[in-house]
Design an enzyme around this catalytic site. Structure first.
Site, mmCIF file in Angstrom:
data_model
loop_
_atom_site.group_PDB
_atom_site.id
_atom_site.type_symbol
_atom_site.label_atom_id
_atom_site.label_comp_id
_atom_site.label_asym_id
_atom_site.label_seq_id
_atom_site.Cartn_x
_atom_site.Cartn_y
_atom_site.Cartn_z
ATOM 1 N N LYS B 76 0.871 -1.240 0.112
ATOM 2 C CA LYS B 76 -0.053 -0.020 -0.028
ATOM 3 C C LYS B 76 0.973 1.376 0.161
ATOM 4 C CE LYS B 76 -3.784 2.147 2.652
ATOM 5 N NZ LYS B 76 -4.618 1.947 4.085
ATOM 6 N N SER B 151 -9.782 1.846 3.139
ATOM 7 C CA SER B 151 -8.885 2.524 2.186
ATOM 8 C C SER B 151 -7.905 1.809 1.445
ATOM 9 C CB SER B 151 -8.072 3.465 3.138
ATOM 10 O OG SER B 151 -7.310 2.841 3.948
ATOM 11 N N SER B 175 -10.012 -0.408 7.244
ATOM 12 C CA SER B 175 -9.471 -0.376 6.023
ATOM 13 C C SER B 175 -8.368 -1.508 5.341
ATOM 14 C CB SER B 175 -8.556 0.874 5.941
ATOM 15 O OG SER B 175 -9.168 2.133 5.961
#
Lengths: 95, 484
Positions: B76, B151, B175
């Site tokens: 990420k 997210s 997330s």
């Protein structure tokens, strides 16, 4: 629960975020909606409850007082927008 | 082809030298390029990945075996990667090249993982749909008109589409777990303090945790084994070694108790989501677990509590972005105050600004007690509810999210509707507990349904064990979206 445009501008100044006049209404609406949601907290009885700042109820550990990191100023400043001779440049503050 | 195998299976094939890391990495890079329309990646490091893969093949040839030697993964874009762009999904960091590696990045590299790139995400991890990213919306491989969740939406889309066998995510209020649920994957948020936060760009420091997104629990356990463990550079890192793999997977469910909180099974949840979770619970029961009704009476206060604490911490953490030391700097700044205000106004997107403003409001003079302190008291009440429930059961089970993946654009105009996605996940962060989402079926539209398992503090082993035993009995985790 709603927040006034004056309050939005006060908070925006505290947060150092410019809010343009044409954005003000939109932020006022968004923040008022969130505050209405957040106000539901007051339905929860917390008499006599200690605040919990952190999931670990432990003391932060201490480390030995010795240097463990080396100087990396040059590497760190590579990502700075404006530097000169190792100094960060900002608009003049003192005349 | 390679992308049909799990991370663990590929690792074993590499160790047996049936495949090479260069072949596997090339295959992943080709798939990433082929599926660029998903927008799962912000940065792709083709030459770096191929060089690491070549080195991995050499080491495999010499009999060296890191836990992940030769396995392509993605991070990420919230994890700092030395010499590579680290944007956090924001214009603020559009050109930021990190001078150092996050501990998670360093540990996975030491175990031989091959980094192929950085995945798209909601800006500064603030969002539940990946729609707040400066780099654009990510499409859900199960239905490109729908969001992948957020997210960590880019990581979830990348694994679901078979672009990489595993990826990292971070979870502040759901997330990792919610995008895993929306994309039919296994996503683990470890206990607070289990995985180092060093080099993971901070959103809400008392809630943030990094973790893996994979196809199955066995892969998640393997990645956790690499990522977890004490780090002196994170002041809240817990001094415990990462759990052994076998202890995380080989458990006997006989006599173990599953708590079903009545607050998680109410009519606010999409009907077929509840149905699938109940069917999955019946599988656990067949495997010997017993079911217990429990209650988390204050869970409704979790959303308002979270949306004070997380923005308050964010308003403090994001004050470092000032246009001076790193990140976007406004060209329109005659004075220092203009430099701050304009750099932040131009560099942050609307949702990030909204959260900074609400957090600043909650912390400001005259409002602190009514908002921030009140939220901290509710946080303790929520943690106490979990502690009481865990006196009656070993894990807690419910839906991960009240719905399956929703259409792109459906909730972008209504921040509060977006926040309600976190209703079953963010209380777990508030209490610092481990949570895991695993796929447990499909809704009537053919979209994956996620089931959440919540464990006692530092008991990831129970979650992964339950999940692994479930996945030995079921095939939901092996389903692949059409066209991938």
């Amino acid at each position: 629960m709603s927040i006034s445009q004056k309050d939005v501008l006060r908070v925006a100044h505290l947060a150092r975020i410019r809010v343009a006049p044409d954005e003000l209404g939109r932020y006022q609406e968004g923040l008022s909606g969130i505050l209405s949601l957040v106000t539901q907290m007051h339905d929860c009885d917390t008499d006599g409850i200690e605040p919990m700042a952190h999931p670990q109820d432990i003391q932060l550990r201490l480390r030995e007082d010795k240097v463990t990191e080396t100087d990396q100023r040059a590497a760190m400043q590579e990502s700075a927008p404006r530097v000169d001779e190792g100094l960060y440049l900002v608009p003049r503050v003192i005349e | 082809m390679f992308h049909e195998y799990s991370l663990t299976a590929l690792r074993d094939m590499l160790r047996r030298r049936e495949i090479s890391s260069t072949e596997l990495t090339r295959h992943c890079l080709d798939r990433i390029n082929e599926h660029r329309d998903l927008n799962a990646f912000i940065t792709i490091d083709e030459s770096g990945a191929m060089a690491t893969a070549t080195a991995a093949d050499k080491r495999l040839g010499q009999g060296e075996q890191g836990l992940l030697t030769g396995i392509p993964i993605a991070h990420k874009d919230i994890f700092c990667t030395k010499g590579m762009l680290t944007t956090c999904g924001s214009k603020m960091l559009e050109t930021f090249v990190s001078p150092y590696d996050a501990t998670v990045v360093d540990r996975l590299a030491r175990e031989g993982a091959v980094l192929v790139g950085k995945t798209n995400m909601d800006e500064f991890a603030m969002g539940s749909s990946n729609e707040t990213s400066f780099f654009g919306v990510v499409k859900n491989p199960w239905d490109p008109k729908r969001v992948p969740g957020g997210s960590s939406g880019g990581s979830a889309a990348a694994v679901a589409a078979g672009l990489v066998p595993g990826a990292t995510g971070t979870d502040t209020g759901g997330s990792i777990r919610q995008p895993a649920a929306f994309c039919g994957l296994t996503g683990l948020k470890p206990s607070y303090g289990r995985v180092s936060r060093y080099g993971m760009i901070a959103f809400a420091s008392s809630l943030d945790q990094g973790g893996p997104i994979t196809r199955n629990a066995e892969d998640a356990a393997l990645m956790l084994r690499c990522m977890a463990g004490f780090d002196p550079r994170d002041s809240t890192s817990i001094d415990e070694p990462a759990p052994e793999l076998a202890s995380m997977l080989s458990i006997d469910l006989k006599g173990l108790r599953i708590g079903l909180p009545k607050e998680f099974f109410d009519d606010s949840v999409q009907g077929d989501v509840l149905e699938k979770v109940r069917e999955a619970v019946a599988v656990f029961e067949r495997l010997g677990a017993t079911l217990v009704d429990v209650s988390l009476p204050n869970s409704a206060a979790g959303i308002p509590c979270y949306y004070v604490i997380a923005p308050a911490e964010a308003s403090s953490n994001l004050s470092r972005f000032d246009g001076v030391r790193f990140g976007h700097r406004s060209q329109d700044a005659a004075e220092l105050l203009d430099l701050y205000e304009n750099s932040r106004a131009e560099g942050f997107g609307e949702e990030v600004k909204r959260r900074i403003l609400i957090g600043t409001y909650a912390l400001s003079a005259g409002y602190y007690d009514a908002y921030y302190l009140k939220a901290q008291k509710i946080r303790r009440v929520i943690a106490q509810d979990f502690a009481a429930a865990f006196e009656q059961c070993d894990i807690i089970v419910g839906p991960t999210s009240p719905t399956t993946a929703f259409p792109i654009g459906e909730k972008t105009q209504d921040p509060v509707a977006m926040y309600l996605n976190d209703i079953f996940t963010n209380t777990v962060n508030l209490a610092g507990l481990p949570g895991l989402s695993i796929p447990c079926g499909f809704d009537t539209n053919g979209l994956p349904v996620g089931m959440q398992l919540i464990g006692r503090f530092m008991d990831e082993a129970a979650l992964l064990g339950f999940a692994h035993q479930f996945q030995l009995e079921t095939a939901w985790h092996q389903s692949v979206p059409t066209g991938f």
